[in-house]
Design a protein around this motif. Structure first.
Motif, PDB file in Angstrom:
ATOM      1  N   TYR A  84       0.739  -1.183   0.021  1.00 24.77           N
ATOM      2  CA  TYR A  84      -0.107  -0.004   0.017  1.00 24.77           C
ATOM      3  C   TYR A  84       0.852   1.356  -0.036  1.00 24.77           C
ATOM      4  CZ  TYR A  84      -2.696   4.007   1.822  1.00 24.77           C
ATOM      5  OH  TYR A  84      -3.167   5.001   2.118  1.00 24.77           O
ATOM      6  N   TYR A  85       1.837   1.398   0.903  1.00 23.42           N
ATOM      7  CA  TYR A  85       2.760   2.423   0.945  1.00 23.42           C
ATOM      8  C   TYR A  85       3.773   2.713  -0.440  1.00 23.42           C
ATOM      9  CZ  TYR A  85       0.933   3.611   5.584  1.00 23.42           C
ATOM     10  OH  TYR A  85       0.222   4.044   6.738  1.00 23.42           O
ATOM     11  N   ASP A  87       2.468   2.001  -3.100  1.00 23.54           N
ATOM     12  CA  ASP A  87       1.681   2.368  -4.166  1.00 23.54           C
ATOM     13  C   ASP A  87       1.316   3.912  -3.985  1.00 23.54           C
ATOM     14  OD1 ASP A  87       1.648   0.163  -5.675  1.00 23.54           O
ATOM     15  OD2 ASP A  87      -0.100  -0.720  -4.703  1.00 23.54           O
ATOM     16  N   LEU A  88       1.226   4.223  -2.630  1.00 28.13           N
ATOM     17  CA  LEU A  88       0.799   5.511  -2.447  1.00 28.13           C
ATOM     18  C   LEU A  88       2.055   6.507  -2.765  1.00 28.13           C
ATOM     19  CD1 LEU A  88      -0.896   7.689  -0.795  1.00 28.13           C
ATOM     20  CD2 LEU A  88       0.062   7.002   1.297  1.00 28.13           C
ATOM     21  N   LYS A  90       4.126   5.878  -5.193  1.00 29.15           N
ATOM     22  CA  LYS A  90       3.882   6.127  -6.442  1.00 29.15           C
ATOM     23  C   LYS A  90       3.010   7.015  -7.228  1.00 29.15           C
ATOM     24  CE  LYS A  90       3.837   1.868  -8.654  1.00 29.15           C
ATOM     25  NZ  LYS A  90       3.315   0.745  -9.181  1.00 29.15           N
ATOM     26  N   THR A  92       1.835   9.531  -5.618  1.00 24.77           N
ATOM     27  CA  THR A  92       1.990  10.837  -4.967  1.00 24.77           C
ATOM     28  C   THR A  92       3.029  11.443  -5.825  1.00 24.77           C
ATOM     29  OG1 THR A  92       1.357  10.129  -2.683  1.00 24.77           O
ATOM     30  CG2 THR A  92       2.738  12.217  -3.187  1.00 24.77           C
ATOM     31  N   ASP A 179      -5.167   8.222  -1.464  1.00 28.48           N
ATOM     32  CA  ASP A 179      -5.564   6.705  -0.794  1.00 28.48           C
ATOM     33  C   ASP A 179      -6.156   5.852  -1.617  1.00 28.48           C
ATOM     34  OD1 ASP A 179      -5.895   5.146   1.946  1.00 28.48           O
ATOM     35  OD2 ASP A 179      -7.835   5.371   0.980  1.00 28.48           O
ATOM     36  N   ALA A 182      -4.109   5.012  -4.511  1.00 27.91           N
ATOM     37  CA  ALA A 182      -3.235   4.025  -4.084  1.00 27.91           C
ATOM     38  C   ALA A 182      -3.721   2.619  -4.082  1.00 27.91           C
ATOM     39  CB  ALA A 182      -2.463   4.320  -2.855  1.00 27.91           C
TER      40      ALA A 182
END
Length: 603
Positions: A84-85, A87-88, A90, A92, A179, A182
């Motif tokens: 998740y982080y 992808d977040l 990415k 951002t 969010d 992501a």
């Protein structure tokens, strides 16, 4: 303002990277602990065999097995957080790239390109370096299709206004927006039809042979086997019964291998995908919405508990996937008929929950399209939301309007006014002076305005109109179409559109280029007069000054504007500013002279 936005994204990306590193370390630690527990299980089995002590084997299987399962669960959670982080980070960083270089990890919409569409090809709506590439934040094919539809056809007034409110609200929730991006960015790499395959799978029953008695037997089989194993402590020959029950369980699994494989072929691949969608649905359901558009979408999935239903199916499919580990799969099927239990549970879920699921995924598509417009609002806060005006006639008025795809450091802003009237504006001017760009500026901003997005202008008011463009006319070898034939086809389409009930606003750039100058002038004049007779409204850019003389014949209908150049010490200077009247300065001879062709000498 822009540096502040970039700094905000940079801080968000840094925080996401920090969390990614944290969960990566935890996942690695628990992976090592899993290896230790697995080693202890092997050691326990070894000593159980050596000392012929079933108690040691049971302890190894049950206690250490439970510990192993707990570690698997914890590590899986850490892996999900890590992903998740990642992808977040990415999505951002993609916003930073979008502002600074116009790069975008999302699809550029080239598959939606259509040279025969009223305006999308001429206005760079789809494809490389297009408006879609700038806008798109939709990872799913359904989301991309929804955004493409919005850009391909003007919406009605109340929908546009509702979308504006929705976009503003989402833009004010940038953390929520990133969010959701992501949680959905995984879909970029998925086949475009993966949701279609899922819906098809949910609507086709498995028809498992003997499902009723298998369901009942699967509930008692673990207790029978456990009782037999415990019975060996008191009467050793009972172990043969335990072996028989174990063989029966495995034979049932093998006899239903085809049905298990059929479920695994489709469902087995989508468990994690469904988990991502469940998370996205949950994010929409749990957010507080004020805008009617957003609230109605969220309430549609919230009233059915869509996220919980999808999460349940994802959990069932992921449990089926336990058999992918040969060691775990063998013992789960031996003791619990695991695969049978899971495919029956999945079939029961399908019977009870497949209703309205396809419409629920439409909500995701709608939010992705809204998020795309919201990103433009967040990243360009100086852009204005247009006023959508009523009126029997046509309105397009704009202050300091510029082309959204041109670097703002170089884009030249202009004013334009067409207020509740019927006019054809003739725009003359030199080569490269800005005529075509101005037509595209009006056109592309109108596309944005009529889908609910902000526009690249200080202010804009526009009525709901349908544009038709005549700009990039191309021949076609495949269709045996010459340039002139292609122009005639486009003109026929334009004239037919003007005669329809819709409000057509046309953008014509240099009509009838594929013929001689005399026919070009006579044909262009005749087309414009035909448009006037049909109350046509639009912009016509031309090099032909004779066309500008139509203002004298139709003073109440035709207006003249121009773009010019200034020649200073033999150098051409362009200001790209639109002015009232006819152009008096042309530059073709100067441009030819620069490449060594002197038009005066040839005379």
């Amino acid at each position: 303002m822009e540096p502040t936005i970039i700094a905000d994204y940079q801080q968000r990306a840094l925080e996401a990277k920090t969390q990614f590193t944290r969960y990566e370390k935890l996942a690695n630690q628990y992976s090592l602990l899993r290896l230790v527990i697995f080693g202890l299980i092997v050691v326990g089995i070894y000593f159980g065999v050596v000392y012929n002590d079933i108690a040691i084997v049971i302890v190894a299987f049950i206690l250490l097995g439970l510990g192993f399962a707990w570690l698997v669960s914890k590590q899986s959670g850490f892996e999900e957080e890590k992903k998740y982080y990642q992808d977040l980070t990415k999505v951002t960083e993609n916003e930073i790239a979008g502002i600074t270089t116009r790069a975008n990890l999302y699809d550029n919409g080239n598959s939606f390109s259509d040279d025969k569409h009223f305006y999308t090809a001429d206005l760079d709506i789809f494809g490389h370096l297009s408006l879609f590439q700038m806008l798109n934040r939709a990872a799913t094919f359904a989301g991309r299709s929804r955004l493409a539809f919005w850009l391909s056809k003007p919406s009605v007034k109340y929908v546009i206004l509702n979308r504006q409110d929705a976009v503003k609200e989402i833009a004010a929730k940038n953390s929520w927006k990133l969010d959701l991006q992501a949680r959905l960015v995984f879909a970029i790499a998925e086949p475009g039809n993966h949701l279609e395959q899922l819906i098809t799978y949910l609507n086709v029953p498995l028809n498992l042979k003997g499902e009723n008695w298998l369901s009942k037997y699967a509930k008692i089989a673990p207790w029978l086997l456990l009782a037999a194993i415990i019975g060996t402590w008191f009467y050793y020959p009972v172990k043969m019964l335990a072996v028989l029950i174990g063989l029966t369980n495995m034979s049932i699994i093998f006899s239903r291998a085809k049905a298990i494989a059929k479920t695994d072929l489709i469902a087995g691949k989508i468990g994690k995908i469904l988990g991502n969608y469940a998370s996205a649905f949950e994010g929409i359901e749990q957010e507080d919405w004020d805008a009617d558009y957003n609230s109605n979408l969220a309430s549609f999935i919230g009233k059915d508990g869509t996220s919980a239903r999808i999460k349940e199916l994802s959990h069932l499919i992921n449990k089926l996937n336990y058999h992918l580990n040969p060691y775990i799969g063998f013992f789960l099927n031996l003791f619990l008929l695991w695969d049978i239990r899971q495919i029956i549970a999945i079939e029961n879920w399908k019977r009870n929950n497949r209703q309205n699921l396809e419409k629920a995924f439409d909500v995701i598509a709608e939010f992705e399209a809204l998020i795309s417009l919201s990103s433009m609002h967040i990243n360009n806060p100086q852009w204005a939301f247009p006023i959508i005006v009523d009126g029997a006639a046509y309105s397009i008025t704009a202050k300091q309007i510029a082309h959204p795809l041109i670097n703002p450091d170089y884009a030249v802003k202009n004013d334009y006014e067409l207020e509740d009237t019927y006019k054809i504006d003739i725009i003359t001017g030199s080569n490269m002076a800005g005529k075509s760009t101005f037509l595209r500026t009006i056109g592309i901003n109108t596309v944005l305005a009529l889908c609910g997005a902000p526009v690249c202008a200080e202010s804009m008011a526009v009525s709901v109109i349908t544009m038709v463009s005549y700009m990039r006319i191309k021949d076609s070898l495949n269709e045996s179409t010459s340039t002139f034939k292609a122009e005639l086809d486009r003109l026929q389409m334009l004239l037919a559109a003007v005669e329809s009930d819709e409000k057509i606003f046309f953008l014509i750039d240099e009509m009838l280029r594929g013929t001689n100058s005399v026919d070009k002038y006579l044909g262009s004049k005749a087309v414009i007069e035909r448009l006037i007779s049909k109350n046509g409204v639009g912009l016509v850019a031309t090099h032909d000054l004779q066309i500008a003389h139509l203002e004298q014949k139709y003073p109440d209908y035709v207006r003249n504007f121009y773009f010019d150049i200034q020649v200073v010490d033999g150098e051409m200077l362009f200001d790209y500013k639109i002015k009232n009247g006819e152009c008096k300065t042309f530059n073709a001879s100067l441009l030819l002279k620069r490449i060594g062709i002197d038009t005066e000498a040839s005379n």
